[in-house]
Design a protein around this motif. Sequence first.
Motif, short mmCIF file in Angstrom:
data_model
loop_
_atom_site.label_atom_id
_atom_site.label_comp_id
_atom_site.label_asym_id
_atom_site.label_seq_id
_atom_site.Cartn_x
_atom_site.Cartn_y
_atom_site.Cartn_z
N ILE A 271 -23.77 50.15 73.20
CA ILE A 271 -23.52 49.29 74.36
C ILE A 271 -23.42 50.16 75.62
N GLY A 272 -22.79 51.32 75.46
CA GLY A 272 -22.56 52.23 76.59
C GLY A 272 -21.11 52.24 77.00
N VAL A 273 -20.70 53.00 77.90
CA VAL A 273 -19.52 52.96 78.76
C VAL A 273 -19.65 54.12 79.74
N LYS A 274 -19.06 55.30 79.47
CA LYS A 274 -19.11 56.35 80.49
C LYS A 274 -18.90 57.72 79.89
N ASN A 275 -19.63 58.69 80.42
CA ASN A 275 -19.42 60.10 80.09
C ASN A 275 -19.00 60.84 81.35
N GLY A 276 -18.48 62.06 81.18
CA GLY A 276 -18.05 62.83 82.34
C GLY A 276 -17.98 64.31 82.02
N TRP A 277 -18.04 65.12 83.08
CA TRP A 277 -17.92 66.56 82.92
C TRP A 277 -17.57 67.20 84.25
#
Length: 404
Positions: A271-277
């Motif tokens: 479905i997705g949501v969010k990644n970060g770095w």
Amino acid sequence: MGIKHVAPVGVLLAATALLGVPAQAQVTDVPATGPLDLRADAGSTYAGAGSQAGPRTHREREPVGGARLGGRGLIVPAGVKAPPKTAARAYVIADAETGDVLAAKDAHGRYLPASTLKALTALTLIPKLDKERKIKPSRRAVNEEGSAVGLVPKPLYTVEDLFKALMLVSGNDSAMALAEANGGLATTLADMNAEAKRLQAFDTVAKTPSGLDKPGQSSSAYDLALIARAGLANADFRRYISTKTDKFPAPKGYYEIGNHNKLLWRYKGMIGVKNGWTSKALGSFVGAAKRDGHTVIVSIMRHDGYFWEEVADLLDWGFANRGKVVPVGRLVDPVPEAAPLPTASVAPATPTAQAPVSAPDPAAAGGPAGEGVPIGVYAALGAVLLGGLTWLAYGLRRRSRRVR
């Protein structure tokens, strides 16, 4: 001789003391409320007033979602093979429908969230902003550091465009533009932190709408899972996070943007949501996938490498074990909104003939005087006081005559 005058003086002192004590004074024992950090080395936050277990004293508090989630090590149901190894410092695997936490590691450990915090930004602002509203970004928003969609200070964009840029390409410029559209940075951060508290995501403190590192900003794998679960209940949120590519306005037409969540192309049912770095936060991710009518959420924090395959393996483990194991905790529900107070209906006044009303007699009314003591009590005590003074004066006069 002096003994005869003790009683009137006692009456006088008692009356004076009684008249000097405020009425209706009381002391209440207020139970401890609010979050309490019981695990100093992890920096986690524990359930306070508003948790589903109800108010607890400080010694009785337990981590939000269950006592086992307070540990820093790996937590797995008994008799089940542990999830695949991951380099992430913390993670949570949960069933989105039931809220069951299937496995976890340092669930409440506080870490820098990087751009996974944008999930909270979107969840907070989607209900507040009109999707069709036109936005002209400020110079500050356009020049926001880090990842950007490439805004220009012209009224080219709708709120809808900015939310897509926020969740697809992790635009920090879009995050600031949305915050300004919501009344400014301070207002938006206050709204985000209020939303975190409503979700019982007490490990989360928002200092930026973009997730750019800032002292005091934090979240946890548990809180990211809570935020994602709440977002999945919002149709607009689901639409933004599941969009793979879209057209984005430009001064001369448009250009195409693509979602940074690689699992949207690689993982069945994603479905997705969010990644970060960021260099300080390292890698973080929160995502959800749906298979056979069931949705599993995985969140990871502080991963120092390429994590996509590891997240896919954790999702596989979640689907294989959901509904078959005793959960190690649960994702709590948001704090229910307070019911609106009933509005008293006032009947319209109709002119009627009334007899003249005389002024009320305060002495006869017996109503409150000062702080709840009837006026009749004061009258009686005044009479006692006057009588005591008269008796005292009479006794002293008799005594002075005899001494002569």
